[in-house]
Scaffold this motif. Structure first.
Motif, mmCIF file in Angstrom:
data_model
loop_
_atom_site.group_PDB
_atom_site.id
_atom_site.type_symbol
_atom_site.label_atom_id
_atom_site.label_comp_id
_atom_site.label_asym_id
_atom_site.label_seq_id
_atom_site.Cartn_x
_atom_site.Cartn_y
_atom_site.Cartn_z
ATOM 1 N N ASP A 51 112.728 30.639 33.873
ATOM 2 C CA ASP A 51 113.655 30.929 32.779
ATOM 3 C C ASP A 51 113.117 32.050 31.895
ATOM 4 O O ASP A 51 113.868 32.917 31.437
ATOM 5 C CB ASP A 51 113.886 29.676 31.927
ATOM 6 C CG ASP A 51 114.709 28.626 32.651
ATOM 7 O OD1 ASP A 51 115.355 28.971 33.664
ATOM 8 O OD2 ASP A 51 114.706 27.464 32.205
ATOM 9 N N ARG A 52 111.817 32.037 31.658
ATOM 10 C CA ARG A 52 111.216 33.051 30.787
ATOM 11 C C ARG A 52 111.343 34.442 31.394
ATOM 12 O O ARG A 52 111.684 35.406 30.705
ATOM 13 C CB ARG A 52 109.741 32.714 30.535
ATOM 14 C CG ARG A 52 109.028 33.718 29.626
ATOM 15 C CD ARG A 52 107.572 33.347 29.427
ATOM 16 N NE ARG A 52 106.841 33.351 30.682
ATOM 17 C CZ ARG A 52 106.337 34.452 31.248
ATOM 18 N NH1 ARG A 52 106.519 35.640 30.676
ATOM 19 N NH2 ARG A 52 105.666 34.370 32.373
ATOM 20 N N ARG A 53 111.086 34.553 32.692
ATOM 21 C CA ARG A 53 111.164 35.869 33.329
ATOM 22 C C ARG A 53 112.607 36.374 33.389
ATOM 23 O O ARG A 53 112.864 37.557 33.182
ATOM 24 C CB ARG A 53 110.555 35.818 34.730
ATOM 25 C CG ARG A 53 109.029 35.824 34.726
ATOM 26 C CD ARG A 53 108.483 36.224 36.074
ATOM 27 N NE ARG A 53 107.043 36.442 36.019
ATOM 28 C CZ ARG A 53 106.146 35.616 36.532
ATOM 29 N NH1 ARG A 53 106.547 34.494 37.128
ATOM 30 N NH2 ARG A 53 104.862 35.893 36.455
ATOM 31 N N GLY A 82 133.252 32.954 30.821
ATOM 32 C CA GLY A 82 132.220 32.079 31.363
ATOM 33 C C GLY A 82 131.738 32.431 32.744
ATOM 34 O O GLY A 82 130.862 31.760 33.286
ATOM 35 N N GLY A 83 132.292 33.505 33.328
ATOM 36 C CA GLY A 83 131.869 33.927 34.653
ATOM 37 C C GLY A 83 132.689 33.278 35.755
ATOM 38 O O GLY A 83 133.496 32.376 35.524
ATOM 39 N N ILE A 84 132.484 33.754 36.974
ATOM 40 C CA ILE A 84 133.135 33.205 38.165
ATOM 41 C C ILE A 84 132.072 33.007 39.240
ATOM 42 O O ILE A 84 131.050 33.707 39.252
ATOM 43 C CB ILE A 84 134.263 34.126 38.680
ATOM 44 C CG1 ILE A 84 133.758 35.553 38.903
ATOM 45 C CG2 ILE A 84 135.447 34.107 37.720
ATOM 46 C CD1 ILE A 84 134.798 36.501 39.479
ATOM 47 N N PRO A 85 132.276 32.068 40.155
ATOM 48 C CA PRO A 85 131.221 31.738 41.128
ATOM 49 C C PRO A 85 130.801 32.883 42.039
ATOM 50 O O PRO A 85 129.645 32.930 42.465
ATOM 51 C CB PRO A 85 131.844 30.596 41.941
ATOM 52 C CG PRO A 85 132.834 29.971 41.018
ATOM 53 C CD PRO A 85 133.401 31.111 40.220
ATOM 54 N N GLY A 142 121.423 31.676 30.689
ATOM 55 C CA GLY A 142 120.274 31.018 31.294
ATOM 56 C C GLY A 142 120.624 29.919 32.273
ATOM 57 O O GLY A 142 119.753 29.428 33.000
ATOM 58 N N ARG A 143 121.879 29.514 32.321
ATOM 59 C CA ARG A 143 122.270 28.448 33.245
ATOM 60 C C ARG A 143 122.423 28.993 34.661
ATOM 61 O O ARG A 143 122.889 30.109 34.859
ATOM 62 C CB ARG A 143 123.571 27.791 32.782
ATOM 63 C CG ARG A 143 123.415 26.994 31.491
ATOM 64 C CD ARG A 143 124.603 26.067 31.294
ATOM 65 N NE ARG A 143 125.828 26.814 31.033
ATOM 66 C CZ ARG A 143 126.291 27.088 29.817
ATOM 67 N NH1 ARG A 143 125.614 26.698 28.752
ATOM 68 N NH2 ARG A 143 127.423 27.746 29.668
ATOM 69 N N ASP A 216 124.971 36.202 25.387
ATOM 70 C CA ASP A 216 124.522 36.353 26.774
ATOM 71 C C ASP A 216 125.585 35.917 27.774
ATOM 72 O O ASP A 216 125.294 35.273 28.772
ATOM 73 C CB ASP A 216 123.224 35.570 27.000
ATOM 74 C CG ASP A 216 122.494 36.013 28.270
ATOM 75 O OD1 ASP A 216 122.794 37.115 28.757
ATOM 76 O OD2 ASP A 216 121.646 35.260 28.763
ATOM 77 N N HIS A 217 126.835 36.265 27.511
ATOM 78 C CA HIS A 217 127.927 35.979 28.435
ATOM 79 C C HIS A 217 128.186 37.187 29.337
ATOM 80 O O HIS A 217 127.970 38.330 28.931
ATOM 81 C CB HIS A 217 129.230 35.708 27.670
ATOM 82 C CG HIS A 217 129.292 34.374 27.004
ATOM 83 N ND1 HIS A 217 129.134 33.189 27.678
ATOM 84 C CD2 HIS A 217 129.539 34.041 25.713
ATOM 85 C CE1 HIS A 217 129.270 32.182 26.832
ATOM 86 N NE2 HIS A 217 129.510 32.667 25.634
ATOM 87 N N PRO A 218 128.731 36.967 30.532
ATOM 88 C CA PRO A 218 129.290 38.087 31.290
ATOM 89 C C PRO A 218 130.568 38.576 30.616
ATOM 90 O O PRO A 218 131.137 37.888 29.757
ATOM 91 C CB PRO A 218 129.590 37.476 32.664
ATOM 92 C CG PRO A 218 129.748 36.017 32.406
ATOM 93 C CD PRO A 218 128.835 35.692 31.258
#
Length: 299
Positions: A51-53, A82-85, A142-143, A216-218
């Protein structure tokens, strides 16, 4: 991400959209260059991306805020979502530090390919291939809902490697299976569109530099393509800062399936653009189609 509609016609088995009955380009034969990544290196890569990197990785591209705003309606404005797969962040190390781009899943015979800008995979003339490369579908704050996918091989055009030809700034990475499943099986896929001309409505999505969006969203944008030159197209939309290199330009995007036809990626002229409000892509023709075939052979 809102849906769009265009008048393109499906050709063949649906793996690619063609404007006519030929997939025309300006290079003939297998002009690919590539590299294979060992299972040992892939395992080290998965452990490397903590996660840090990921949080500390910086965009490979730097794009200035030119102050353009969409208030007048003359320039489209991007929105966070929220992004897409089938869309994800592509993390890698280029020898000078940890970086990231954007990439998307594209349909192929191996069911394992992602498509991005070539400069996210190889430094071009005098450069080398990226290392510690991993794809994180639907990365968001980060998810990692679909986990970290390591790379088995990378494929770019020979003239990108030898000359840094901006008209060939696109490339593929083949992903290793995860839990016995291919990336297509896990998240779905987009198809490929070539020789579509310009003036097309597209949905473009990517991962801008976090300093411009602390959430930090797309982001995504719906806009029309324009001709820049014979082998370059452009689009105008605010918010596409560094990190969006490789962002797919999706024709016929479906809000139901969250997929479309990839008709370009941010890259090419000026590395995809020097400002956040104007982006470029190599024109997708037979070259990108043939390169996918070569990438499948390395998958």
């Amino acid at each position: 991400m809102a849906a769009t509609s265009t008048g393109v016609v499906v050709a063949g088995a649906g793996a690619v959209l063609l404007a006519g009955n030929r997939a025309q380009g300006h290079v003939v034969g297998d002009m690919s260059a590539g590299v294979l990544i060992s299972a040992t290196d892939a395992g080290e890569t998965e452990r490397y991306w903590t996660d840090r990197r990921m949080g500390g990785a910086t965009p490979i591209d730097q794009r200035a805020d030119d102050g353009v705003r969409a208030a007048s309606g003359s320039v489209a404005r991007s929105k966070t979502f929220g992004g897409i797969p089938t869309l994800g962040a592509l993390f890698f190390n280029n020898g000078g530090g940890d970086h990231y781009c954007t990439a998307s899943v594209v349909h192929s015979g191996s069911h394992s390919l992602i498509l991005t800008a070539a400069h996210c995979l190889h430094g071009g003339r005098g450069g080398h291939y990226a290392r510690k490369i991993a794809f994180v579908p639907k990365y968001d704050r980060g998810r990692r809902p679909y986990g970290v996918w390591t790379v088995k091989s990378m494929t770019v055009h020979r003239n990108w490697v030898s000359k840094g030809d901006v008209d060939l700034d696109f490339g593929y990475a083949a992903l290793n299976k995860r839990g016995g499943r291919t990336i297509e099986k896990a998240v779905g896929y987009n198809k490929l569109a070539i020789n579509q001309g310009t003036g097309k409505w597209v949905n473009i999505a990517g991962y801008p530099k976090i300093v411009h969006d602390r959430r930090d969203h797309p982001i995504y944008c719906r806009t029309k393509t324009k001709r820049k030159s014979k082998y370059q197209i452009r689009m105008d939309c605010t918010g596409f800062y560094g990190g969006t290199s490789g962002s797919p330009w999706l024709l016929n995007y479906s809000g139901r399936t969250h997929t479309g036809y990839i008709n370009g990626v941010i890259g090419g002229y000026q590395g995809g653009g020097s400002t956040a409000s104007t982006s470029y892509s190599p024109y997708f023709d037979r070259d990108v189609y043939d390169l996918r075939t070569a990438a499948d052979k390395r998958a």
